[in-house]
Design a protein around this motif. Structure first.
Motif, short mmCIF file in Angstrom:
data_model
loop_
_atom_site.label_atom_id
_atom_site.label_comp_id
_atom_site.label_asym_id
_atom_site.label_seq_id
_atom_site.Cartn_x
_atom_site.Cartn_y
_atom_site.Cartn_z
N GLY A 72 0.82 -1.21 0.00
CA GLY A 72 0.00 0.00 0.00
C GLY A 72 0.84 1.25 0.00
N ASP A 73 0.35 2.28 0.71
CA ASP A 73 1.08 3.55 0.73
C ASP A 73 1.47 3.98 2.15
N SER A 74 1.46 3.02 3.09
CA SER A 74 1.88 3.33 4.46
C SER A 74 3.38 3.58 4.50
N HIS A 75 3.79 4.43 5.41
CA HIS A 75 5.21 4.77 5.52
C HIS A 75 5.83 4.17 6.78
N ALA A 76 5.28 4.44 7.94
CA ALA A 76 5.87 3.97 9.20
C ALA A 76 5.38 2.57 9.58
N ALA A 77 4.17 2.20 9.14
CA ALA A 77 3.58 0.92 9.56
C ALA A 77 4.45 -0.29 9.23
N PRO A 78 5.07 -0.39 8.03
CA PRO A 78 5.92 -1.56 7.76
C PRO A 78 7.07 -1.71 8.75
N PHE A 79 7.68 -0.61 9.12
CA PHE A 79 8.80 -0.68 10.06
C PHE A 79 8.32 -1.13 11.44
N VAL A 80 7.20 -0.60 11.88
CA VAL A 80 6.64 -1.00 13.18
C VAL A 80 6.29 -2.48 13.19
N LEU A 81 5.71 -2.97 12.12
CA LEU A 81 5.35 -4.39 12.03
C LEU A 81 6.59 -5.28 11.95
N ALA A 82 7.64 -4.81 11.28
CA ALA A 82 8.89 -5.57 11.25
C ALA A 82 9.49 -5.67 12.65
N LEU A 83 9.42 -4.58 13.41
CA LEU A 83 9.88 -4.61 14.79
C LEU A 83 9.05 -5.59 15.62
N LEU A 84 7.75 -5.63 15.37
CA LEU A 84 6.88 -6.56 16.08
C LEU A 84 7.30 -8.00 15.80
N LEU A 85 7.60 -8.31 14.54
CA LEU A 85 8.03 -9.66 14.19
C LEU A 85 9.31 -10.05 14.94
N LEU A 86 10.27 -9.13 15.00
CA LEU A 86 11.50 -9.43 15.72
C LEU A 86 11.25 -9.58 17.21
N PHE A 87 10.37 -8.77 17.75
CA PHE A 87 10.05 -8.87 19.18
C PHE A 87 9.40 -10.21 19.50
N LEU A 88 8.53 -10.68 18.63
CA LEU A 88 7.89 -11.98 18.84
C LEU A 88 8.94 -13.10 18.81
N GLY A 89 9.88 -13.01 17.88
CA GLY A 89 10.96 -13.99 17.85
C GLY A 89 11.81 -13.93 19.10
N TYR A 90 12.01 -12.73 19.62
CA TYR A 90 12.80 -12.55 20.84
C TYR A 90 12.10 -13.18 22.03
N THR A 91 10.78 -13.02 22.13
CA THR A 91 10.03 -13.63 23.23
C THR A 91 10.08 -15.15 23.14
N GLY A 92 10.01 -15.68 21.90
CA GLY A 92 10.13 -17.12 21.73
C GLY A 92 11.47 -17.64 22.20
#
Length: 335
Positions: free
Chosen positions: A253-273
């Motif tokens: 789409g045309d989001s700017h900050a959302a992809p970066f925030v979601l990428a951080l969320l993915l890494l955080f989930l891996g970190y919790t695992g």
């Protein structure tokens, strides 16, 4: 009831390492993406997005190492002895890319390609070395009489090498989403397209590691599939899938900050695992944070210093990112 100092310090060090992964991850990711961008103007723009903050991002790596030495000296001695070679390679890569970062701006046209390649190779070497060290850490270390008893190359296993590739993909995703947020025009669109296959590759890597880890380590499987850990871990795969779908949608789409925030969320989930898999051991598979802790007096003394300095680190970091907020245009810097 007294303060559980080893637990508190484990949380502080875990926070510091997560901050490093987040902040130096997209920084290294830009170097990883260099081979996929050929024009000098775009490469200069990519580097300019992190030029004001890149050296400060590594503050957390130094903090984590110093804290580990002060509060968990047994873990420091065992882990560094076991991972001597990959950690030396990591430092060499970070130094090499740091030199290339500065020299590429000052080099003439004949030497610019050399420093561009040096910047990319330094990023690749540092990232893969970190991933290999992480994989070796998950595999665990042989400890006898409170000392490392393994071999010089015990860290070199198929799992640790795959972890190196997985971290390479993770940092590449952080780099693409950072550039989506910080750039515009053709470079931003290129990063959107590049980010989609990288996201899928990361999802595949997460799935492989999630199967490989409990299969290879019975103690990890026991933690995952026993109560109450199962209740904490069960939502993680679902959240990973939801975050991945949302990330692919925002990249298209045309989001700017959302992809970066979601990428951080993915890494955080891996970190919790990872935390659930290893807890409470700081030297897998059997040395806990309480077994490896320094005397309470030492932990209390260093805690006072940490609680004083961490707010300053967070404050100047937040201020620097605030000052250099906004998009970066080719040849113009921030606006």
């Amino acid at each position: 009831m007294g303060i559980d100092l080893p637990l508190l310090w484990a949380i502080i060090i875990g926070f510091g390492l997560m901050m490093y992964v987040i902040m130096d991850g997209f920084d290294l990711g830009i170097g990883i993406l260099f081979p996929f961008v050929s024009t000098r103007e775009d490469r200069d723009t990519m580097v300019n997005t992190v030029a004001p903050v890149w050296d400060g991002n590594e503050t957390w790596l130094a903090f984590g190492g110093a804290a580990l030495l002060a509060v968990f000296p047994l873990a420091y001695s065992v882990i560094l002895s076991a991972l001597y070679l990959p950690l030396i390679l990591m430092l060499a890569g970070l130094i090499w890319r740091g030199v290339a970062f500065e020299f590429r701006f000052k080099a003439d046209e004949a030497h610019r390609p050399f420093w561009d390649k040096a910047f990319a190779w330094g990023s690749y070497i540092a990232t893969v070395s970190q991933g290999v060290a992480l994989g070796a850490f998950i595999n665990g270390f042989e400890v006898r009489e409170r000392a490392y008893a393994g071999g010089l190359f015990d860290w070199l296993t198929p799992f640790s090498l795959f972890a190196g590739v997985g971290l390479l993909v993770s940092y590449a995703l952080l780099g693409t989403t950072w550039l989506v947020m910080k750039t515009e025009g053709a470079l931003q669109q290129r990063m959107r397209k590049l980010g989609q296959p990288i996201t899928i590759a990361l999802l595949v890597a997460i799935a492989i590691v999630s199967i490989w880890t409990p299969y290879a380590h019975a103690e990890v499987a026991g933690r995952w599939f026993s109560l109450p850990n199962l209740l904490f871990f069960a939502p993680v795969p679902v959240l990973v899938l939801l975050a991945t779908c949302a990330l692919l949608k925002t990249l298209g789409g045309d989001s700017h900050a959302a992809p970066f925030v979601l990428a951080l969320l993915l890494l955080f989930l891996g970190y919790t695992g990872l935390a659930i898999s290893l807890w409470p051991n700081i030297i897998p598979p059997s040395v806990s944070i309480w077994d490896a802790a320094a005397p309470p007096q030492s932990m209390g003394f260093t805690l006072v210093g940490a609680l004083f300095i961490i707010p300053f680190i967070l404050a100047y970091t937040a201020w620097s990112y605030y000052v250099f907020r906004g998009k970066v245009r080719a040849g113009e810097g921030y606006h």
